[in-house]
Design a protein around this motif. Sequence first.
Motif, PDB file in Angstrom:
ATOM      1  N   UNK A 110      94.983 116.410 -12.338  1.00 34.13           N
ATOM      2  CA  UNK A 110      94.649 115.229 -13.088  1.00 34.13           C
ATOM      3  C   UNK A 110      92.882 115.439 -13.208  1.00 34.13           C
ATOM      4  N   UNK A 111      92.627 115.090 -14.518  1.00 33.84           N
ATOM      5  CA  UNK A 111      91.150 115.081 -14.684  1.00 33.84           C
ATOM      6  C   UNK A 111      90.652 113.574 -15.075  1.00 33.84           C
ATOM      7  N   UNK A 112      89.694 113.202 -14.693  1.00 36.41           N
ATOM      8  CA  UNK A 112      89.085 111.815 -15.258  1.00 36.41           C
ATOM      9  C   UNK A 112      87.943 111.939 -16.119  1.00 36.41           C
TER      10      UNK A 112
ATOM     11  N   UNK B 295      97.675 123.269 -12.489  1.00 39.12           N
ATOM     12  CA  UNK B 295      96.109 123.507 -12.298  1.00 39.12           C
ATOM     13  C   UNK B 295      95.510 124.532 -13.434  1.00 39.12           C
ATOM     14  N   UNK B 296      96.094 125.562 -13.867  1.00 40.14           N
ATOM     15  CA  UNK B 296      95.513 126.111 -14.941  1.00 40.14           C
ATOM     16  C   UNK B 296      95.638 125.764 -16.198  1.00 40.14           C
TER      17      UNK B 296
ATOM     18  N   UNK C 264      85.745 113.804 -12.404  1.00 35.08           N
ATOM     19  CA  UNK C 264      86.517 113.765 -11.265  1.00 35.08           C
ATOM     20  C   UNK C 264      88.002 114.545 -11.596  1.00 35.08           C
ATOM     21  N   UNK C 265      88.347 115.295 -10.474  1.00 35.15           N
ATOM     22  CA  UNK C 265      89.220 116.041 -10.609  1.00 35.15           C
ATOM     23  C   UNK C 265      90.199 115.848  -9.593  1.00 35.15           C
ATOM     24  N   UNK C 266      91.576 115.986  -9.758  1.00 36.29           N
ATOM     25  CA  UNK C 266      92.577 115.662  -8.433  1.00 36.29           C
ATOM     26  C   UNK C 266      93.892 116.540  -8.650  1.00 36.29           C
ATOM     27  N   UNK C 267      94.036 117.430  -7.654  1.00 32.42           N
ATOM     28  CA  UNK C 267      95.377 118.519  -7.704  1.00 32.42           C
ATOM     29  C   UNK C 267      95.431 118.913  -6.316  1.00 32.42           C
ATOM     30  N   UNK C 268      96.821 119.050  -6.024  1.00 32.74           N
ATOM     31  CA  UNK C 268      96.937 119.765  -5.012  1.00 32.74           C
ATOM     32  C   UNK C 268      96.521 119.328  -3.638  1.00 32.74           C
ATOM     33  N   UNK C 269      96.316 120.032  -2.668  1.00 37.39           N
ATOM     34  CA  UNK C 269      95.970 119.469  -1.165  1.00 37.39           C
ATOM     35  C   UNK C 269      95.636 120.525  -0.558  1.00 37.39           C
TER      36      UNK C 269
ATOM     37  N   UNK D 270      98.009 117.264 -16.372  1.00 42.12           N
ATOM     38  CA  UNK D 270      98.835 118.597 -16.887  1.00 42.12           C
ATOM     39  C   UNK D 270     100.111 118.609 -15.915  1.00 42.12           C
ATOM     40  N   UNK D 271     101.217 118.833 -16.408  1.00 41.83           N
ATOM     41  CA  UNK D 271     102.351 118.994 -15.517  1.00 41.83           C
ATOM     42  C   UNK D 271     103.134 120.252 -15.468  1.00 41.83           C
TER      43      UNK D 271
END
Length: 451
Positions: free
Chosen positions: A316-318, A219-220, A299-304, A203-204
């Motif tokens: 991102x989602x895997x 993210x949403x 797996x999920x990946x966004x932000x820090x 998602x962008x």
Amino acid sequence: MMELPGGPYRRQVVDVLRDLVRFDTTNPPGNETACARYLADLLTPAGIEARVIESAPGRGNLVARLRGTGEGKPIMLMGHLDVVAANPEEWLYPPFAAELRDGYVWGRGATDMKQMIAACAVLMLALAKARLPLKRDVLFVATADEEHGGRMGMGWLARTMPEILEAECAINEGGGGALHVGGRQFYTCQTAEKGICRALVTARAEGRHASQPRRDIATLKLARALCRLGDGYLTPNAIATMRAALRTIASVQSSYAAQRVDAILDQGRVDEALIVAGLDSEGVRRMRPLFYDTAAVTALNAGNPESINVIPASALAYIDGRLLPGQTRQGYLDLLRSHLGNDVEVELFRDQYSPGLESSFDHPVFHVISEVVAERCDGAALIPWECAGSTDAKHLIPRGLPVFGFIPSRPLPPGMSEAGAHANNERIWTENVPFALEMLYDIVARFCTRG
Ligand SMILES: [Zn+2]
């Protein structure tokens, strides 16, 4: 019935299994050559042609052949020599000691699948001794590297020397267990396995300061899209294998029940069909994935968290997807898109795709297995079965070779419990080792002596 010829085969098969377990063939690195050579040395003195072919140093594959008249194409008995890792600290007994205790053979590979390798090797010895009029060769192929995809084992043999794998059909791991439904016993024979398709979902949106939240941040958007996957069971589909399995189970009640199961499956009502067939809630839970393309968000990946005051520009989602036979890469990715909606991008993850596979169970060897099961297992019925995992069959079915998963295994007596493939304390009920030998001997002897 085709009985084993006289000889200490029932005891020998347990000894051979224990010898095989003592070869540490943990993959990686595999080191299967010593184990393959042990088998060649066992078979050669009985007049069986056996050779060890390495795909790379240490990665040995056994190819053994007992000659028939050649009227029919060979039957292949296939299995893998490698095993997955075992941490001795988590085991009751050392995983490569092949301890014989409490009625079990303990060790890594005892059920996946050195018991089958032992049964096939001893079956070859018994067949050589029996001097039956075999109308086809019996080919025994025990390979390296299955646990890592088989590229150094069956995949390598199929690619580099397909002529030695020429056969009518193959018997493999995958099925052979007993299933109780409605007071009746069934044995499974694997004729299908699910495929894999892994996807990356992105998602962008504009990144921005966290004091300015909006509905359309990355993210949403991702979270809303993922919620549309529901429980991850996408479109229902009853492949021929599972439809036949359910019909056979239901037909124990009545032919009307079998027809009803068919009609309900046609309407895509899988849970209801399973219940009508007689399965309990545990059975429904276990069989459901065999009727759907599924999607698990793993797996999920966004932000820090170190920049918790920043709204990231992407999320991102895997997804680990499991496909029914017949589903394609494109078809599955389109299916994901239709669920996830237009707010996210969907692409294949690192080329990780392998299709589901199915062999027709209307095959002479399937019919022979059915006969042997009915005669030796108190009238039990054989049902075709789909496996959620993947085996070396993937290297053979696309080449037109039907593969049937059947490692015969009786239900355990009360109070006993096996630990299966890849589990700690992997162990097999000792009685099931000669049982597999006798069943497979009968199947192979019947299939090879008939016209
Ligand atoms: Zn296996």
